[in-house]
Design a protein around this motif. Structure first.
Motif, PDB file in Angstrom:
ATOM      1  N   GLU A  14     -23.532  49.182 -23.901  1.00  0.00           N
ATOM      2  CA  GLU A  14     -24.623  50.046 -24.208  1.00  0.00           C
ATOM      3  C   GLU A  14     -23.837  51.410 -24.958  1.00  0.00           C
ATOM      4  O   GLU A  14     -22.681  51.867 -24.651  1.00  0.00           O
ATOM      5  N   SER A  15     -24.691  51.965 -25.921  1.00  0.00           N
ATOM      6  CA  SER A  15     -24.110  53.086 -26.785  1.00  0.00           C
ATOM      7  C   SER A  15     -24.479  54.238 -26.225  1.00  0.00           C
ATOM      8  O   SER A  15     -25.661  54.481 -25.621  1.00  0.00           O
ATOM      9  N   ARG A  16     -23.756  55.334 -26.382  1.00  0.00           N
ATOM     10  CA  ARG A  16     -23.996  56.775 -26.010  1.00  0.00           C
ATOM     11  C   ARG A  16     -23.681  57.543 -27.324  1.00  0.00           C
ATOM     12  O   ARG A  16     -22.685  57.220 -27.780  1.00  0.00           O
ATOM     13  N   THR A  17     -24.497  58.418 -27.511  1.00  0.00           N
ATOM     14  CA  THR A  17     -24.190  59.483 -28.562  1.00  0.00           C
ATOM     15  C   THR A  17     -23.857  60.884 -28.135  1.00  0.00           C
ATOM     16  O   THR A  17     -24.330  61.188 -26.961  1.00  0.00           O
ATOM     17  N   ARG A  18     -22.722  61.373 -28.811  1.00  0.00           N
ATOM     18  CA  ARG A  18     -22.491  62.739 -28.195  1.00  0.00           C
ATOM     19  C   ARG A  18     -22.094  63.673 -29.301  1.00  0.00           C
ATOM     20  O   ARG A  18     -21.798  63.359 -30.683  1.00  0.00           O
ATOM     21  N   SER A  19     -22.578  64.734 -29.090  1.00  0.00           N
ATOM     22  CA  SER A  19     -22.596  65.916 -30.428  1.00  0.00           C
ATOM     23  C   SER A  19     -21.178  66.536 -30.363  1.00  0.00           C
ATOM     24  O   SER A  19     -20.803  67.046 -29.037  1.00  0.00           O
ATOM     25  N   LEU A  20     -20.571  66.748 -31.303  1.00  0.00           N
ATOM     26  CA  LEU A  20     -19.460  67.269 -31.312  1.00  0.00           C
ATOM     27  C   LEU A  20     -19.126  68.273 -32.463  1.00  0.00           C
ATOM     28  O   LEU A  20     -20.019  68.034 -33.585  1.00  0.00           O
TER      29      LEU A  20
END
Length: 119
Positions: A14-20
């Motif tokens: 499963e994918s997860r998005t992170r803001s950086l």
């Protein structure tokens, strides 16, 4: 053969998005949970959070003259995780997580690695 791969925990892919923040701009990176986990392991070895590790990798790529778009950067992170695991299996990166990556001799680690995957 497929049973080995099909039997994987679905949460791993499963994918997860992170803001950086990379290069002064806020961006989002989408990776599968397995890759986020490997990045956590790599960062932990050097006392870095995932955002700190990803920022360092991004900055070092820029310093090396790489032209990046964020799609390719996500691919770079996936390949980095795969190389990390492959180099551990080959005995070039110690499996002991207390040994920082920064303490390793990069030339020695890479000496046994094939130079190209081109067919």
């Amino acid at each position: 053969m497929c049973q080995i791969f099909v039997g994987a925990d679905p949460q791993l892919y499963e994918s997860r998005t992170r803001s950086l923040r990379l290069g002064g701009a806020v961006t989002s990176l989408r990776l599968e949970n397995l890759f986020w986990s490997v990045l956590e392991d790599i960062g932990r070895r050097d006392g870095l959070s995932v955002p700190q590790l990803v920022t360092r990798l991004h900055d070092e790529l820029i310093e090396a003259g790489a032209e990046l778009d964020h799609t390719n950067f996500a691919s770079f992170l996936r390949v980095s995780c795969s190389r990390y695991l492959e180099l551990q299996l080959a005995g070039r990166i110690p499996t002991d997580p207390s040994i920082p990556i920064r303490s390793l001799d990069a030339d020695w680690v890479l000496a046994a690695e094939p130079r190209s995957c081109a067919a």
